[in-house]
Motif scaffolding. Structure first.
Motif, PDB file in Angstrom:
ATOM      1  N   MET A  45      -3.307   4.151  -2.512  1.00  0.00           N
ATOM      2  CA  MET A  45      -3.384   2.983  -3.376  1.00  0.00           C
ATOM      3  C   MET A  45      -3.046   1.738  -2.567  1.00  0.00           C
ATOM      4  O   MET A  45      -2.256   1.819  -1.633  1.00  0.00           O
ATOM      5  CB  MET A  45      -2.397   3.104  -4.529  1.00  0.00           C
ATOM      6  CG  MET A  45      -2.674   4.271  -5.463  1.00  0.00           C
ATOM      7  SD  MET A  45      -1.218   4.716  -6.416  1.00  0.00           S
ATOM      8  CE  MET A  45      -0.265   5.549  -5.161  1.00  0.00           C
ATOM      9  N   PHE A  46      -3.668   0.607  -2.923  1.00  0.00           N
ATOM     10  CA  PHE A  46      -3.306  -0.650  -2.286  1.00  0.00           C
ATOM     11  C   PHE A  46      -3.530  -1.807  -3.250  1.00  0.00           C
ATOM     12  O   PHE A  46      -4.320  -1.712  -4.171  1.00  0.00           O
ATOM     13  CB  PHE A  46      -4.121  -0.870  -0.999  1.00  0.00           C
ATOM     14  CG  PHE A  46      -5.571  -1.209  -1.256  1.00  0.00           C
ATOM     15  CD1 PHE A  46      -5.972  -2.533  -1.371  1.00  0.00           C
ATOM     16  CD2 PHE A  46      -6.517  -0.213  -1.376  1.00  0.00           C
ATOM     17  CE1 PHE A  46      -7.293  -2.832  -1.618  1.00  0.00           C
ATOM     18  CE2 PHE A  46      -7.846  -0.515  -1.618  1.00  0.00           C
ATOM     19  CZ  PHE A  46      -8.243  -1.835  -1.737  1.00  0.00           C
ATOM     20  N   ALA A  47      -2.815  -2.883  -3.004  1.00  0.00           N
ATOM     21  CA  ALA A  47      -2.994  -4.121  -3.765  1.00  0.00           C
ATOM     22  C   ALA A  47      -2.607  -5.283  -2.858  1.00  0.00           C
ATOM     23  O   ALA A  47      -1.699  -5.162  -2.042  1.00  0.00           O
ATOM     24  CB  ALA A  47      -2.125  -4.125  -5.020  1.00  0.00           C
ATOM     25  N   SER A  53       0.849  -1.188   0.000  1.00  0.00           N
ATOM     26  CA  SER A  53       0.000   0.000   0.000  1.00  0.00           C
ATOM     27  C   SER A  53       0.882   1.235   0.000  1.00  0.00           C
ATOM     28  O   SER A  53       2.050   1.185   0.368  1.00  0.00           O
ATOM     29  CB  SER A  53      -0.927   0.011   1.217  1.00  0.00           C
ATOM     30  OG  SER A  53      -0.167   0.120   2.402  1.00  0.00           O
ATOM     31  N   GLY A  54       0.322   2.330  -0.433  1.00  0.00           N
ATOM     32  CA  GLY A  54       1.094   3.566  -0.460  1.00  0.00           C
ATOM     33  C   GLY A  54       0.161   4.746  -0.590  1.00  0.00           C
ATOM     34  O   GLY A  54      -1.027   4.600  -0.853  1.00  0.00           O
ATOM     35  N   GLY A  55       0.704   5.895  -0.385  1.00  0.00           N
ATOM     36  CA  GLY A  55      -0.117   7.087  -0.481  1.00  0.00           C
ATOM     37  C   GLY A  55       0.749   8.325  -0.592  1.00  0.00           C
ATOM     38  O   GLY A  55       1.958   8.281  -0.359  1.00  0.00           O
ATOM     39  N   GLY A 107      -7.119  -1.376  -5.199  1.00  0.00           N
ATOM     40  CA  GLY A 107      -8.008  -0.222  -5.120  1.00  0.00           C
ATOM     41  C   GLY A 107      -7.220   1.069  -4.995  1.00  0.00           C
ATOM     42  O   GLY A 107      -6.019   1.053  -4.743  1.00  0.00           O
ATOM     43  N   ALA A 108      -7.914   2.155  -5.180  1.00  0.00           N
ATOM     44  CA  ALA A 108      -7.294   3.476  -5.082  1.00  0.00           C
ATOM     45  C   ALA A 108      -8.354   4.480  -4.691  1.00  0.00           C
ATOM     46  O   ALA A 108      -9.544   4.270  -4.942  1.00  0.00           O
ATOM     47  CB  ALA A 108      -6.635   3.869  -6.406  1.00  0.00           C
ATOM     48  N   SER A 109      -7.912   5.559  -4.072  1.00  0.00           N
ATOM     49  CA  SER A 109      -8.819   6.655  -3.763  1.00  0.00           C
ATOM     50  C   SER A 109      -8.052   7.957  -3.847  1.00  0.00           C
ATOM     51  O   SER A 109      -6.840   7.988  -3.709  1.00  0.00           O
ATOM     52  CB  SER A 109      -9.437   6.473  -2.365  1.00  0.00           C
ATOM     53  OG  SER A 109      -8.425   6.564  -1.378  1.00  0.00           O
TER      54      SER A 109
END
Length: 67
Positions: free
Chosen positions: A45-47, A29-31, A57-59
C-alpha cells in the motif's frame, strides 16, 4: 566574429524553486508478506500528498504451492 552563445543567469528563490520542481510532498508506504507451507500472500500500500492533490494505491498477490 564571436560565435560564443550569450547566456543570461537569474536568481531564483526557494519558494519559486518548489513551484518549478513540484513543491513539497509527503508520503507513506507499507507492505506485508506472509509465507506458509501452502503458499505466499503479499500486500503493498502507498499514499502520497502533494500541493496539487493526493495519490494512493494498493496491490495484492498470492501464490499457492503445489505438492
Amino acid at each position: 566574429m564571436n560565435y560564443t552563445p550569450q547566456v543570461e543567469t537569474a536568481e531564483i528563490s526557494d519558494a519559486d524553486l518548489d513551484a518549478v520542481s513540484g513543491g513539497l510532498a509527503a508520503g507513506v508506504s507499507g507492505g506485508a508478506f506472509l509465507h506458509s507451507a501452502s503458499g505466499d500472500v503479499c500486500v503493498d500500500m502507498f499514499a502520497a500528498t502533494f500541493a496539487e492533490g493526493v495519490v494512493a494505491g494498493a496491490s495484492a498477490g498470492a501464490h499457492a504451492a503445489a505438492h
